[in-house]
Design an enzyme around this catalytic site. Structure first.
Site, short mmCIF file in Angstrom:
data_model
loop_
_atom_site.label_atom_id
_atom_site.label_comp_id
_atom_site.label_asym_id
_atom_site.label_seq_id
_atom_site.Cartn_x
_atom_site.Cartn_y
_atom_site.Cartn_z
N LYS A 54 45.98 4.56 -7.93
CA LYS A 54 45.55 3.18 -8.13
C LYS A 54 46.02 2.65 -9.47
O LYS A 54 46.44 1.49 -9.59
CB LYS A 54 44.02 3.09 -8.00
CG LYS A 54 43.53 3.29 -6.58
CD LYS A 54 42.03 3.51 -6.52
CE LYS A 54 41.59 3.78 -5.08
NZ LYS A 54 40.15 4.14 -4.98
N GLN A 98 34.86 5.01 -8.43
CA GLN A 98 35.40 5.90 -7.42
C GLN A 98 34.29 6.71 -6.76
O GLN A 98 33.48 7.34 -7.43
CB GLN A 98 36.44 6.84 -8.05
CG GLN A 98 37.13 7.75 -7.06
CD GLN A 98 38.00 7.00 -6.07
OE1 GLN A 98 38.74 6.10 -6.43
NE2 GLN A 98 37.92 7.37 -4.80
N ASP A 121 36.28 -3.80 -4.44
CA ASP A 121 36.13 -2.87 -3.31
C ASP A 121 35.43 -3.54 -2.13
O ASP A 121 35.52 -3.06 -1.00
CB ASP A 121 35.33 -1.64 -3.72
CG ASP A 121 36.20 -0.40 -3.87
OD1 ASP A 121 37.33 -0.39 -3.36
OD2 ASP A 121 35.73 0.58 -4.46
#
Length: 288
Positions: A54, A98, A121
């Site tokens: 990422k 995460q 997200d």
């Protein structure tokens, strides 16, 4: 005749290249680059790889990547304090914590602590609600990527029968919402569905997101259907999806491979969401 292979790598590269061009324009207008903050707690190997990928994709797009790596014994209060600082940081447009987090951390409290307008997200309940009513918000990256792949195969999705296998908050439910917004007729099947195959055989579009290796058999697929395989399962034979690929390829009209299908689109859509967040915050036209 075998199915067309949907090349997620190529689609993701095209999206990331397009975003990079827009980022250059944004930088000139706003005087800064969009910024994505990624938080990793602990040393889970798979999570570390995802964070590294990422970060690279973010920098490749000309955006700022802020990585925060915390020890595995970090407590919830410390993590929430970091999230609060990132919420208040004007250089940060997107925040990604995460998952999975260590068991002692209240993951739901952490996700709720993220500013919904920086929740790239798309996991915050506010964004889930926005998606449900068709309001502007952030859509989870994996289902958004799946929709983009589907729209490339089917420029018009309205009226198609769509079946989503799996009902997770991360993929299954938002995928169903996105397909409803496209005027598909949508069925969600799950672990309590009495005859999964009876539903999947009727699907013009089949999205498999159940997390069981090769769960969808070839004869469960409608001839000519488009099959999107979200599964990434590590087996003794290597990475496999939720769809039994070889027989599926002989029946479907189009199918995503594993790896190389949905996975690259997830990261590309994260970059896209971060760019969109920056544009909203700076009141700059995204141009997408």
């Amino acid at each position: 005749m075998t199915a067309t292979i949907i090349d997620g790598k190529a689609h993701a590269l095209a999206l990331r290249t397009r975003i990079a061009t827009h980022v250059a324009t944004f930088r000139a207008a706003a005087g800064r680059a969009p910024g994505l903050a990624v938080v990793l707690v602990g040393e889970d190997p798979a999570s570390a790889v995802y964070v590294r990928n990422k970060g690279k994709a973010t920098r490749d797009a000309g955006m700022e990547s802020f990585e925060h790596r915390l020890p595995a014994d970090t407590d919830s209060a410390t993590l929430l304090a970091l999230v609060a600082r990132l919420n208040a940081d004007p250089t940060v447009d997107g925040i990604l914590v995460q998952l999975p987090l260590p068991a002692h951390i209240d993951a739901q409290a952490v996700l709720l602590g993220i500013d919904p307008d920086k929740d790239v997200d798309g996991f915050h309940p506010v964004n889930a609600g926005r998606l449900a009513i068709g309001a502007e918000g952030f859509v989870p990256c994996t289902p958004l990527g799946c929709l983009m792949l589907l729209q490339d195969v089917h420029p018009r999705l309205a009226g198609l029968e769509a079946v989503v296998v799996g009902r997770s908050n991360i993929v299954g439910k938002p995928m169903a919402q996105l397909l409803l917004q496209q005027s598909c007729t949508v069925t969600i099947v799950h672990s309590r569905t009495r005859d999964v195959a009876a539903h999947t055989r009727a699907a013009d579009i089949l999205v498999a997101a159940v997390g069981i290796p090769q769960f969808i058999k070839g004869d469960w697929i409608k001839p000519g259907a488009t099959v999107i395989d979200v599964g990434i399962n590590r087996t003794d034979a290597g990475l496999v999806g939720d769809v039994d690929f070889a027989p599926a390829r002989e029946i479907a009209g189009a199918v995503t491979p594993v790896p190389g299908g949905v996975g690259p689109m997830t990261i590309a859509c994260l970059i896209r969401n971060t760019y969109v967040s920056a544009c909203r915050r700076e009141r700059v036209e995204a141009g997408l």
